[in-house]
Design a protein around this motif. Structure first.
Motif, PDB file in Angstrom:
ATOM      1  N   ARG A  90       0.816  -1.223   0.000  1.00  0.00           N
ATOM      2  CA  ARG A  90       0.000   0.000   0.000  1.00  0.00           C
ATOM      3  C   ARG A  90       0.852   1.276   0.000  1.00  0.00           C
ATOM      4  N   VAL A 131       0.356   4.115  -3.080  1.00  0.00           N
ATOM      5  CA  VAL A 131      -0.434   5.336  -2.869  1.00  0.00           C
ATOM      6  C   VAL A 131       0.514   6.512  -2.669  1.00  0.00           C
ATOM      7  N   ASN A 153      -8.534   2.224  -8.707  1.00  0.00           N
ATOM      8  CA  ASN A 153      -8.408   3.459  -7.940  1.00  0.00           C
ATOM      9  C   ASN A 153      -7.836   3.140  -6.556  1.00  0.00           C
ATOM     10  N   PRO A 154      -7.134   4.099  -5.928  1.00  0.00           N
ATOM     11  CA  PRO A 154      -6.523   3.823  -4.621  1.00  0.00           C
ATOM     12  C   PRO A 154      -7.521   3.353  -3.564  1.00  0.00           C
ATOM     13  N   GLU A 155      -8.805   3.781  -3.672  1.00  0.00           N
ATOM     14  CA  GLU A 155      -9.771   3.382  -2.629  1.00  0.00           C
ATOM     15  C   GLU A 155     -10.040   1.879  -2.598  1.00  0.00           C
TER      16      GLU A 155
END
Length: 361
Positions: free
Chosen positions: A94, A98, A180-182
């Motif tokens: 992660r 990000v 997407n990062p979410e």
């Protein structure tokens, strides 16, 4: 942009080649499998590639250092100390993925060979405004796979059906994603599957979309599929970069030959053959549907079809090699020996014929 490549396991299906090198470094069409992907990512502006890896990371990074410099792209490792499935590695990496920009990132399975239409995927992802995009490919026998059921107009994924016994569709997950990062907020730091646990939830919320992959696709993680993948790759080269293929009176169909290889008189080569650097193919040799890796010597009048010959091996005079034979690194097949589907571990001398498919330890 950033990308994560799922390097993962031990490459058991591609042994004995993976006894010498981690699977992503095994040559495919005269370059390491993973380099096909890294070059495609670099070509569309990806600046950093994260390798999610739990097996021989030092070997992998050491090998890729020269390509990092040559291609001008940052390559880093995210080390797993236990197998984390296909979603766990994203949670583990992660901090590397990000960067606060909100930009989506690519995720690729390292076994997949295709034309990598990544620019089209970026456009598709922007157009639907969802949370995640997956690439799907059409197959003839969907009952062998997990099928993606989707709206043909919008691409919105409705559900996943594992190995359906009745026809629900013919599109399967091609192992190329833009997220997407979410999406990372949905993944716990534990061994978990993105296909079975993460994507179904995003699909249920109508935030997952699928794009049909143009061109060919193959998972080349086992010898039979590796040889099929080579045929598809060479077909693609024929359409897009025919100048890279060999031509001549002794060539049939699509043949890729490194410039440093030597080919003797009276050979017949092709279709669907790849010959690596510093190979010596002596006079009167017949090659079809095979890969001959770096430093191999094939002696006079040998015949090789439907097989993979590992690095620095030798195939003797009048030898016959067929039926998905795989020779590991530095295997020496003596003169007039026949191999019918033999799988030979590295550093062996084979003096007698292998009459039926078997593993030679």
């Amino acid at each position: 942009m950033k990308a994560l490549i799922l390097v993962g396991g031990f490459g058991t299906r591609l042994r004995p080649l993976t006894l010498s090198l981690p699977k992503p470094l095994v040559d495919f069409a005269n370059k390491p499998m993973i380099l096909h992907q890294i070059e495609a990512l670099k070509a569309i502006g990806v600046e950093e590639v994260v390798l999610a890896i739990n097996y021989q990371p030092e070997v992998m990074l050491g090998f890729l250092k020269e390509f990092e410099i040559k291609l001008g792209i940052k390559i880093v490792c995210s080390r797993e100390y236990e197998p984390m499935g296909t979603a766990g590695p994203l949670a583990l990496a992660r901090d590397k993925l990000v960067d606060g920009s909100g930009s989506p990132f690519f995720v690729l399975n390292s076994d997949v060979i295709s034309e990598y239409p990544l620019n089209k995927m970026i456009e598709f992802h922007k157009s639907h405004g969802g949370e995640a995009s997956i690439m799907v490919t059409k197959v003839d026998e969907p009952s062998k796979y997990g099928v993606v059921v989707m709206d043909e107009e919008s691409g919105q994924v409705q559900r996943f059906v594992e190995k359906p016994q009745v026809f629900v569709g013919n599109k399967i997950n091609a192992g190329i994603y833009l997220l997407n990062p979410e999406v990372l907020d949905r993944i716990e730091l534990r061994p978990t599957s993105i296909e079975k646990e993460v994507f179904p939830k995003i699909a249920h919320e109508k935030r997952l979309f699928a794009m049909v992959l143009p061109g060919f696709w193959m998972d080349v993680g086992q010898p039979k599929d590796y040889i099929t993948g080579l045929r598809l790759y060479l077909d693609s080269l024929r359409k897009n970069s025919p100048q890279k293929l060999m031509t001549g009176a002794n060539v049939v169909g699509n043949v890729l030959v490194d410039d440093s290889a030597q080919i003797g008189d009276g050979c017949l080569i092709g279709p669907d053959v790849c010959i690596g650097p510093n190979c010596v193919i002596e006079a009167g040799v017949r090659l079809s549907r095979c890969t001959i890796m770096r430093g191999v010597r094939v002696k006079k009048h040998a015949c090789i079809s439907g097989s993979i010959i590992g690095w620095h091996s030798t195939v003797g005079q009048w030898a016959r090699v067929e039926n998905m034979t795989v020779l590991g690194e530095d295997v020496h097949l003596c003169d007039e020996v026949y191999s019918n589907g033999g799988v030979v571990l590295p550093h062996k001398e084979i003096k007698s014929s292998i009459l039926k498919p078997e593993i030679v330890m």
